[in-house]
Scaffold this motif. Structure first.
Motif, PDB file in Angstrom:
ATOM      1  N   VAL A 181       0.822  -1.216   0.000  1.00 58.09           N
ATOM      2  CA  VAL A 181       0.000   0.000   0.000  1.00 58.09           C
ATOM      3  C   VAL A 181       0.858   1.270   0.000  1.00 58.09           C
ATOM      4  O   VAL A 181       0.364   2.349   0.334  1.00 58.09           O
ATOM      5  CB  VAL A 181      -0.955   0.010   1.211  1.00 58.09           C
ATOM      6  CG1 VAL A 181      -1.981  -1.096   1.089  1.00 58.09           C
ATOM      7  CG2 VAL A 181      -0.179  -0.106   2.522  1.00 58.09           C
ATOM      8  N   PHE A 225      -0.502   3.858  -2.468  1.00 59.23           N
ATOM      9  CA  PHE A 225      -1.860   4.210  -2.050  1.00 59.23           C
ATOM     10  C   PHE A 225      -1.829   5.199  -0.894  1.00 59.23           C
ATOM     11  O   PHE A 225      -2.549   6.206  -0.901  1.00 59.23           O
ATOM     12  CB  PHE A 225      -2.614   2.941  -1.645  1.00 59.23           C
ATOM     13  CG  PHE A 225      -3.951   3.193  -1.010  1.00 59.23           C
ATOM     14  CD1 PHE A 225      -5.043   3.568  -1.769  1.00 59.23           C
ATOM     15  CD2 PHE A 225      -4.113   3.063   0.371  1.00 59.23           C
ATOM     16  CE1 PHE A 225      -6.279   3.812  -1.179  1.00 59.23           C
ATOM     17  CE2 PHE A 225      -5.342   3.302   0.967  1.00 59.23           C
ATOM     18  CZ  PHE A 225      -6.421   3.678   0.191  1.00 59.23           C
ATOM     19  N   LYS A 228      -6.058   2.207  -6.902  1.00 61.44           N
ATOM     20  CA  LYS A 228      -6.933   1.882  -5.774  1.00 61.44           C
ATOM     21  C   LYS A 228      -7.834   0.698  -6.108  1.00 61.44           C
ATOM     22  O   LYS A 228      -8.026  -0.212  -5.282  1.00 61.44           O
ATOM     23  CB  LYS A 228      -7.750   3.118  -5.417  1.00 61.44           C
ATOM     24  CG  LYS A 228      -8.584   2.982  -4.183  1.00 61.44           C
ATOM     25  CD  LYS A 228      -9.033   4.344  -3.654  1.00 61.44           C
ATOM     26  CE  LYS A 228      -9.599   5.238  -4.731  1.00 61.44           C
ATOM     27  NZ  LYS A 228     -10.024   6.546  -4.194  1.00 61.44           N
ATOM     28  N   LEU A 246      -5.740  -2.503  -6.042  1.00 61.39           N
ATOM     29  CA  LEU A 246      -5.474  -2.954  -4.671  1.00 61.39           C
ATOM     30  C   LEU A 246      -6.716  -3.590  -4.055  1.00 61.39           C
ATOM     31  O   LEU A 246      -6.633  -4.609  -3.363  1.00 61.39           O
ATOM     32  CB  LEU A 246      -5.021  -1.780  -3.811  1.00 61.39           C
ATOM     33  CG  LEU A 246      -3.555  -1.374  -3.869  1.00 61.39           C
ATOM     34  CD1 LEU A 246      -3.324  -0.154  -2.992  1.00 61.39           C
ATOM     35  CD2 LEU A 246      -2.661  -2.514  -3.419  1.00 61.39           C
ATOM     36  N   LEU A 249       0.795  -7.160   4.918  1.00 54.27           N
ATOM     37  CA  LEU A 249       0.688  -5.770   4.494  1.00 54.27           C
ATOM     38  C   LEU A 249       2.069  -5.125   4.508  1.00 54.27           C
ATOM     39  O   LEU A 249       2.758  -5.141   5.536  1.00 54.27           O
ATOM     40  CB  LEU A 249      -0.243  -5.008   5.435  1.00 54.27           C
ATOM     41  CG  LEU A 249      -0.604  -3.578   5.035  1.00 54.27           C
ATOM     42  CD1 LEU A 249      -1.491  -3.596   3.801  1.00 54.27           C
ATOM     43  CD2 LEU A 249      -1.303  -2.873   6.189  1.00 54.27           C
ATOM     44  N   HIS A 291       3.179   0.063   4.819  1.00 57.80           N
ATOM     45  CA  HIS A 291       2.161   0.619   5.709  1.00 57.80           C
ATOM     46  C   HIS A 291       2.577   1.927   6.369  1.00 57.80           C
ATOM     47  O   HIS A 291       1.731   2.672   6.851  1.00 57.80           O
ATOM     48  CB  HIS A 291       1.825  -0.386   6.797  1.00 57.80           C
ATOM     49  CG  HIS A 291       3.043  -1.030   7.388  1.00 57.80           C
ATOM     50  ND1 HIS A 291       3.900  -0.372   8.225  1.00 57.80           N
ATOM     51  CD2 HIS A 291       3.560  -2.276   7.204  1.00 57.80           C
ATOM     52  CE1 HIS A 291       4.888  -1.175   8.560  1.00 57.80           C
ATOM     53  NE2 HIS A 291       4.715  -2.334   7.950  1.00 57.80           N
ATOM     54  N   LEU A 338      -7.369   2.347   5.301  1.00 56.05           N
ATOM     55  CA  LEU A 338      -7.577   1.178   4.442  1.00 56.05           C
ATOM     56  C   LEU A 338      -9.055   0.898   4.170  1.00 56.05           C
ATOM     57  O   LEU A 338      -9.381   0.103   3.287  1.00 56.05           O
ATOM     58  CB  LEU A 338      -6.939  -0.065   5.069  1.00 56.05           C
ATOM     59  CG  LEU A 338      -5.422  -0.043   5.242  1.00 56.05           C
ATOM     60  CD1 LEU A 338      -4.950  -1.333   5.907  1.00 56.05           C
ATOM     61  CD2 LEU A 338      -4.718   0.135   3.898  1.00 56.05           C
ATOM     62  N   LEU A 340     -10.541   0.637   0.616  1.00 59.09           N
ATOM     63  CA  LEU A 340     -10.206  -0.560  -0.156  1.00 59.09           C
ATOM     64  C   LEU A 340     -11.206  -1.680   0.122  1.00 59.09           C
ATOM     65  O   LEU A 340     -11.635  -2.398  -0.795  1.00 59.09           O
ATOM     66  CB  LEU A 340      -8.787  -1.030   0.177  1.00 59.09           C
ATOM     67  CG  LEU A 340      -7.655  -0.069  -0.189  1.00 59.09           C
ATOM     68  CD1 LEU A 340      -6.304  -0.658   0.216  1.00 59.09           C
ATOM     69  CD2 LEU A 340      -7.672   0.245  -1.679  1.00 59.09           C
TER      70      LEU A 340
END
Length: 244
Positions: free
Chosen positions: A74, A77, A88, A91, A107, A110, A214, A217
């Motif tokens: 991410v 993002f 986006k 993901l 993940l 982050h 998040l 998503l």
């Protein structure tokens, strides 16, 4: 659970995407009606068994390899505040597949500060290295503690009656909600423990902030509007479990 480029997702995305999103939202909305209920381990086990029996477990079990663990990066993002719609959507598709087929993911990208992670590990070690009697002063579900499900769990503890394999670790659990503040949780009281509380709260807040970022998503993966979960997660209910 610590977050780094190679660790598990600390948000505990361990079930399919529908169960994950909607059960967490339900807890956020309705936790205030249940938090004062006396804990009944047998009743909870019965509910969990009934729920498990309703799951679709027709898939065959296979031995997992490292390549079977989905990795969700991410970095872009978060750096661009989710403004790249194509990225986006990509993901979100990866997230949906991971949650539906594997049940969890790692993940990366982050942005959780490495120094914060190291400080948390340090204060955790210092806490769990204390004498057992000291830690038991914070034992979970003590009669004098009005908030249940928080505090210290010793080695080989188990909350469900029929489990034959108790937890092979110690843990310390805190939780937050719209009606549960950090002050409501039990904390060590010695002068040397101030850094423990400060660091745990800082880490918990960092994880809460990450989780909120998040949410779009998950919404896209579920084919609902991006802000679908926003209101329910303004003051979300969650637990932070420190395991040793």
């Amino acid at each position: 659970i610590m977050l780094s480029s190679s660790t598990w997702n600390a948000w505990n995305v361990v079930i399919n995407r529908y169960r994950c999103c909607f059960s967490v939202v339900s807890r956020a909305l309705f936790h205030s009606t249940t938090m004062t209920t006396t804990y009944d381990a047998q009743a909870r086990e019965d509910r969990l068994r009934q729920e498990a029996e309703s799951w679709d477990v027709r898939t065959s079990q296979q031995t997992a390899t490292l390549r079977d663990i989905p990795i969700l990066d991410v970095t872009d993002f978060l750096q661009h505040d989710g403004n790249d719609d194509a990225h986006k959507k990509s993901l979100a598709e990866q997230l949906g597949i991971a949650c539906e087929t594997v049940g969890f993911f790692a993940l990366v990208g982050h942005g959780i500060d490495v120094s914060l992670q190291k400080r948390l590990m340090k204060v955790m070690k210092e806490f769990f290295d204390q004498d057992e009697d000291v830690k038991r002063d914070l034992l979970m579900d003590r009669p004098e503690c009005s908030l249940k499900g928080v505090g210290y769990l010793p080695l080989y503890n188990r909350k469900l009656p029929t489990r034959s394999d108790p937890n092979a670790n110690e843990s310390y659990i805190v939780k937050r909600a719209h009606d549960i503040s950090w002050d409501d949780n039990p904390w060590p009281t010695s002068s040397s423990s101030k850094e423990f509380r400060k660091t745990v709260q800082e880490y918990g807040q960092a994880m809460e902030d990450l989780a909120r970022r998040l949410l779009p998503l998950f919404a896209i993966a579920l084919d609902v509007r991006e802000d679908f979960f926003e209101e329910a997660f303004r003051e979300p209910f969650y637990r932070l479990r420190l395991t040793h």
